[in-house]
Design a protein around this motif. Structure first.
Motif, PDB file in Angstrom:
ATOM      1  N   ARG A  51      37.382  95.628  61.906  1.00 55.71           N
ATOM      2  CA  ARG A  51      36.775  95.215  60.631  1.00 55.71           C
ATOM      3  C   ARG A  51      37.633  95.790  59.533  1.00 55.71           C
ATOM      4  O   ARG A  51      37.721  97.010  59.391  1.00 55.71           O
ATOM      5  N   ARG A  52      38.240  94.935  58.758  1.00 52.09           N
ATOM      6  CA  ARG A  52      39.164  95.418  57.738  1.00 52.09           C
ATOM      7  C   ARG A  52      38.463  95.483  56.385  1.00 52.09           C
ATOM      8  O   ARG A  52      38.055  94.449  55.861  1.00 52.09           O
ATOM      9  N   ARG A  95      37.073  94.730  70.841  1.00 53.26           N
ATOM     10  CA  ARG A  95      36.447  94.393  69.554  1.00 53.26           C
ATOM     11  C   ARG A  95      37.504  94.124  68.519  1.00 53.26           C
ATOM     12  O   ARG A  95      38.556  94.757  68.508  1.00 53.26           O
ATOM     13  N   LEU A 128      37.168  92.487  53.530  1.00 53.60           N
ATOM     14  CA  LEU A 128      35.842  92.410  52.914  1.00 53.60           C
ATOM     15  C   LEU A 128      35.991  92.252  51.395  1.00 53.60           C
ATOM     16  O   LEU A 128      35.320  91.431  50.764  1.00 53.60           O
TER      17      LEU A 128
END
Lengths: 247, 229
Positions: free
Chosen positions: B95-96, B92, B100
């Motif tokens: 997600r940072r 995967r 965002l």
């Protein structure tokens, strides 16, 4: 069809033995197409581009430009091809001392017999569309890597070639500059209908190209490249890489 | 992947007390695996409650403290084997949160805040990278025989270094793009009023299009007094 390479083989004699630079490489490039080739250093990308540019003759196989075999061209035809039909951008371009950026850009026109003033006008026009007009009177040594690359592209374009060969176009540039250069090349292909062949070490740098091939050990491997371990992987679609400037 | 399996794996090599486990974990796997005392006792309690480990006989009385040894149980061994044999999950992408913030900045003002945070992140990555590289340099050079634990630790730290270098590259790219956006007064589609007048860009695009269209139409040469060869 602009460029066609048929079963090109090329090898060099070295002290350590014979090095095969190109091993039966075939490809076809059409008008308005931007083709990308990526692969590690020493995989044969530059040799491929040099053969396509007519700077080196292959050991075997044929290079056809608009259906005409390059090895059967007359000296004049070959010179015409080199001067007008093909534009080249090489990694680590040589810059002549004492000449400004604009001098460099107009040089291909002057060599081709263009009158001074007209050459300067055309050179400045191409510097402008390549976003390098501010560099016109500078010394090439003063340029940033990105500017130097844009100038090199402008210089390759002044003779309005039908084929553009770009070696190491974007490696070493920042992500923004990579986007700008690739956007320029993409627009050159789509608007000016120039056939563009761009080679670089990484796939991520040439995402706007379509199709993209992987080169390793002198072999061109299909649109599904193979990584170091021999596993297949699929490249992301070229459209997924949007320009920051487009945002 | 959790500390739970790391502890089971260590205890499979022989009974140990919590402090020992804490030290070994970092010594074998690198700074990414450093845990504090609270975490280690919490995990040991969870493992003991699930009967995967049990107190091993003979708590050792030290000068200052009592050391409780733990050993892996049969069901703990089975759990380790099950986990070891299981296929790795799908890769995967991270997600940072910072990404965002950048993406949803909505305009230059907030983007400036994000830029500061990107700079801080880059600095932290650099510090950590230096730390991990230092740890790798500390691994003794191989002598006559190759020591597996040294070699494997080198691999672990190498992975951390690669990861941090990737993070650094990402941070630099982000900084580069943000600085460019701020200096160019870019158009923000989420803001109704355009914050910049893109005239110059428009002119250039127009000139480029015109020139390229000309090239496409005719590939006309500039007015050249062609010399006969």
């Amino acid at each position: 069809m602009i460029l066609r390479l048929e079963q090109i083989c090329k090898s060099y004699e070295r002290r350590a033995g014979r090095k095969v630079a190109l091993d039966s490489v075939s490809l076809e490039l059409n008008r308005g197409q931007i083709m990308g080739i990526f692969g590690p250093s020493g995989s044969g990308k530059t040799t491929l581009l040099r053969v396509a540019a007519g700077l080196e003759a292959p050991d075997s196989g044929a290079v056809l430009y608009k259906g005409e075999r390059m090895d059967e061209m007359s000296v004049i035809q070959h010179r015409r091809y080199r001067r007008r039909e093909v534009g080249c951008v090489w990694a680590g371009e040589a810059w002549l001392p004492g000449m400004s950026v604009c001098d460099h850009v107009e040089l291909p026109l002057l060599i081709d017999g263009c009158e001074n003033r007209s050459a300067r006008r055309v050179a400045r026009k191409f510097l402008f569309v390549c976003e390098a007009e501010e560099c016109a009177d500078m010394d090439p040594e003063e340029l940033s890597d990105g500017e130097r690359q844009r100038v090199a592209i402008a210089r390759a374009l002044v003779t309005e070639p039908r084929l553009l060969l770009v070696d190491g176009a974007v490696s070493g540039l920042s992500v923004v500059e990579q986007e700008e250069i690739m956007a320029l090349l993409a627009s050159l292909a789509s608007d000016a209908k120039v056939a563009v062949l761009v080679a670089d070490t990484g796939a991520s740098e040439i995402l706007r190209a379509d199709p993209v091939f992987y080169m390793r050990d002198g072999k061109l491997i299909g649109a599904d490249p193979v990584d170091q371990t021999g596993k297949l992987y699929t490249l992301p679609a070229p459209t997924s890489h949007r320009s920051a400037a487009d945002a | 992947m959790s500390a739970k399996h790391a502890l089971l794996g260590l205890l499979r090599q022989g009974p140990a007390y919590p402090y020992q486990l804490m030290d070994r974990l970092e010594a074998l796997l690198g700074p990414a695996w450093s845990v504090d005392e609270g975490q280690i006792y919490k995990t040991i309690k969870q493992l003991a409650d699930s009967d995967l480990i049990e107190p091993a006989g003979g708590a050792r009385e030290d000068r200052t403290e009592r050391r409780h040894f733990y050993a892996i149980t049969d069901s703990g061994g089975e759990e380790w084997d099950r986990w070891y044999g299981a296929t790795q999950p799908v890769v995967r992408l991270p997600r940072r949160p910072l990404l965002l913030k950048i993406t949803l900045a909505g305009g230059p003002e907030r983007l400036k805040v994000a830029l500061t945070q990107v700079n801080d992140y880059e600095l932290e990555c650099t510090k950590l990278l230096q730390e991990v590289m230092h740890a790798r340099d500390e691994i003794p050079r191989e002598g006559l025989h190759v020591r597996a634990d040294h070699l494997l630790l080198r691999v672990n730290l190498g992975a951390d270094i690669n990861h941090l270098e990737g993070e650094l590259k990402w941070a630099r790219d982000a900084r580069d793009v943000i600085s460019r956006l701020l200096s160019q007064k870019a158009i923000w589609p989420s803001i109704r009023e355009r914050s910049a007048d893109p005239d110059e860009d428009h002119n250039r695009q127009g000139a480029r299009k015109e020139l390229f269209d000309q090239m496409a139409a005719s590939h006309l040469r500039p007015q050249v007094d062609e010399k006969t060869d």
